[in-house]
Design a protein around this motif. Structure first.
Motif, mmCIF file in Angstrom:
data_model
loop_
_atom_site.group_PDB
_atom_site.id
_atom_site.type_symbol
_atom_site.label_atom_id
_atom_site.label_comp_id
_atom_site.label_asym_id
_atom_site.label_seq_id
_atom_site.Cartn_x
_atom_site.Cartn_y
_atom_site.Cartn_z
ATOM 1 N N GLY A 200 0.819 -1.204 0.000
ATOM 2 C CA GLY A 200 0.000 0.000 0.000
ATOM 3 C C GLY A 200 0.852 1.253 0.000
ATOM 4 N N LEU A 201 0.795 2.011 -1.106
ATOM 5 C CA LEU A 201 1.682 3.166 -1.246
ATOM 6 C C LEU A 201 0.933 4.495 -1.172
ATOM 7 C CD1 LEU A 201 4.198 1.906 -3.972
ATOM 8 C CD2 LEU A 201 4.311 1.694 -1.487
ATOM 9 N N GLY A 202 0.129 4.630 -0.127
ATOM 10 C CA GLY A 202 -0.402 5.948 0.214
ATOM 11 C C GLY A 202 0.649 6.679 1.021
ATOM 12 N N ALA A 203 0.251 7.702 1.752
ATOM 13 C CA ALA A 203 1.213 8.487 2.537
ATOM 14 C C ALA A 203 1.923 7.628 3.578
ATOM 15 C CB ALA A 203 0.500 9.654 3.214
ATOM 16 N N VAL A 204 1.210 6.678 4.193
ATOM 17 C CA VAL A 204 1.818 5.804 5.198
ATOM 18 C C VAL A 204 2.866 4.904 4.547
ATOM 19 C CG1 VAL A 204 1.392 4.026 6.942
ATOM 20 C CG2 VAL A 204 -0.268 5.863 6.606
#
Length: 374
Positions: A200-204
């Motif tokens: 998962g490459l969102g902000a987190v």
């Protein structure tokens, strides 16, 4: 030092009246701070995935709810017992406290302070609220409500920062980015030369990639179903990208194809039920370690026991294992020195009155972070 002015402030805030009710911008009342509290004028805020979960009743089911937990603000007034902050100081609200004295704080093993725990009932530490709307008590998601022009926060959930810090970037490090960064730095304690996969490459997730790079990982694999995240990941230090939509194989099998026997560490940032088992399976048999960072409103998930029977471990994490004072201050300093390409996160901006547009923007493939202008 500006002591608490005995005035109630009326201002605008984003409110949700119940699960499935949508979000409205309302006039609310903000009481003066009590003895150990600070009233803050919010300068900038941003949207985190937890904010969407809060609309579905996570982490508590208390409404009406004043939304938001990421942001940066300036101190408007302080309670009678406050000595370390004054009017005009810039602060980042946190939801993890750090007393530096309790069993957990002195252990060196966890960031979960026992004196100032994560607030999960939507109220201040004395179980009351400083916010009201139409005469009704307002709850907040964690320690405060940052999608409000003014808010009151207990002093133990604030970090003072340099006023010269970039406001949007400061908002990003108040939760999302720092959570991922800390997962590699403080929870996994990634070793130099090791291999890391980030789901998962969102902000987190981009924070986790940044943390893995800082810790000296030799191979940093980003896993996402959105091809546009490849460029973002590379900006933060990703060495390999897996688009799970490009194959019929499982995410763990695709990671093993790249590494042979799996990675040393996996940071699970999606919170998607099926990904928990996959993130553990993606690590090495016998020694692999997965840090579970992502969480959604779905709190009970199926899990493949065989994944951990073969010696792998999975560890839960709140705020990436970061301590509010001693660790977040380090990240704030790095942020100020522009050691992270945080401008890559800033993709959209909306004024507070258009908060519903933010939820629509989040569905766009090119969206990473939506900044809320106060």
């Amino acid at each position: 030092m500006s002591r608490a002015k005995e005035v109630v402030i009326t201002c605008k805030a984003a409110i949700c009246w119940g699960v499935g009710k949508g979000v409205t911008v309302e006039e609310i009342q903000v009481d003066p701070p009590k003895a150990t509290e600070v009233r803050v004028k919010m300068l900038c805020s941003s949207v985190c995935h937890t904010d969407i979960s809060s609309l579905q009743g996570f982490p508590h089911n208390q409404f009406p709810l004043a939304l938001g937990h990421e942001g940066i603000g300036v101190v408007e007034s302080v309670g009678d017992e406050i000595t370390n902050l004054k009017e005009g100081d810039f602060i980042i609200p946190t939801y993890v406290g750090e007393c530096e004295e309790c069993e957990n704080c002195v252990s060196g093993k966890t960031n979960l302070c026992l004196t100032h725990p994560v607030r999960l009932n939507g109220l201040m530490p004395d179980n009351t609220s400083r916010l009201s709307v139409q005469g009704q008590r307002l709850y907040h998601v964690l320690s405060c409500a940052t999608w409000s022009e003014y808010v009151v926060v207990d002093v133990n959930y604030l970090l003072k920062v340099d006023p010269a810090i970039n406001l949007a970037h400061a908002s990003f490090i108040s939760c999302g980015f720092s959570t991922g960064y800390g997962a590699c730095w403080k929870e996994a304690v990634v070793e130099t030369g090791s291999t890391v996969a980030v789901f998962g490459l969102g902000a987190v997730g981009l924070g986790a990639i940044s943390g893995a790079k800082m810790m000296g990982a030799s191979k940093i694999i980003g896993v996402d179903k959105n091809e546009l995240k490849k460029e973002k990941g590379e900006a933060f230090g990703m060495t390999h990208f897996i688009n799970t939509n490009d194959s019929n194989k499982s995410a763990s099998d695709l990671v093993k194809e790249l590494t042979g026997i799996g990675v040393d560490y996996c940071i699970e940032c999606t919170g998607v039920a099926s990904m928990f088992t996959e993130s553990v399976e993606a690590t090495k048999m016998g020694t692999g370690k997965t840090i579970a960072v992502g969480i959604t409103a779905e709190l009970v998930v199926p899990f493949g026991l065989l994944a951990i029977v073969f010696g792998r471990t999975i560890k839960g994490s709140v705020f990436g294992g970061l301590k509010a004072k001693s660790d977040l201050s380090v990240i704030a300093h790095k942020c100020q020195k522009q050691e992270f390409p945080l401008e890559e996160l800033f993709t959209h901006e909306v004024p507070l009155v258009d908060i519903n547009k933010a939820f629509e923007l989040l569905k766009q493939l090119d969206c990473v972070k939506v900044v809320i202008k106060m």
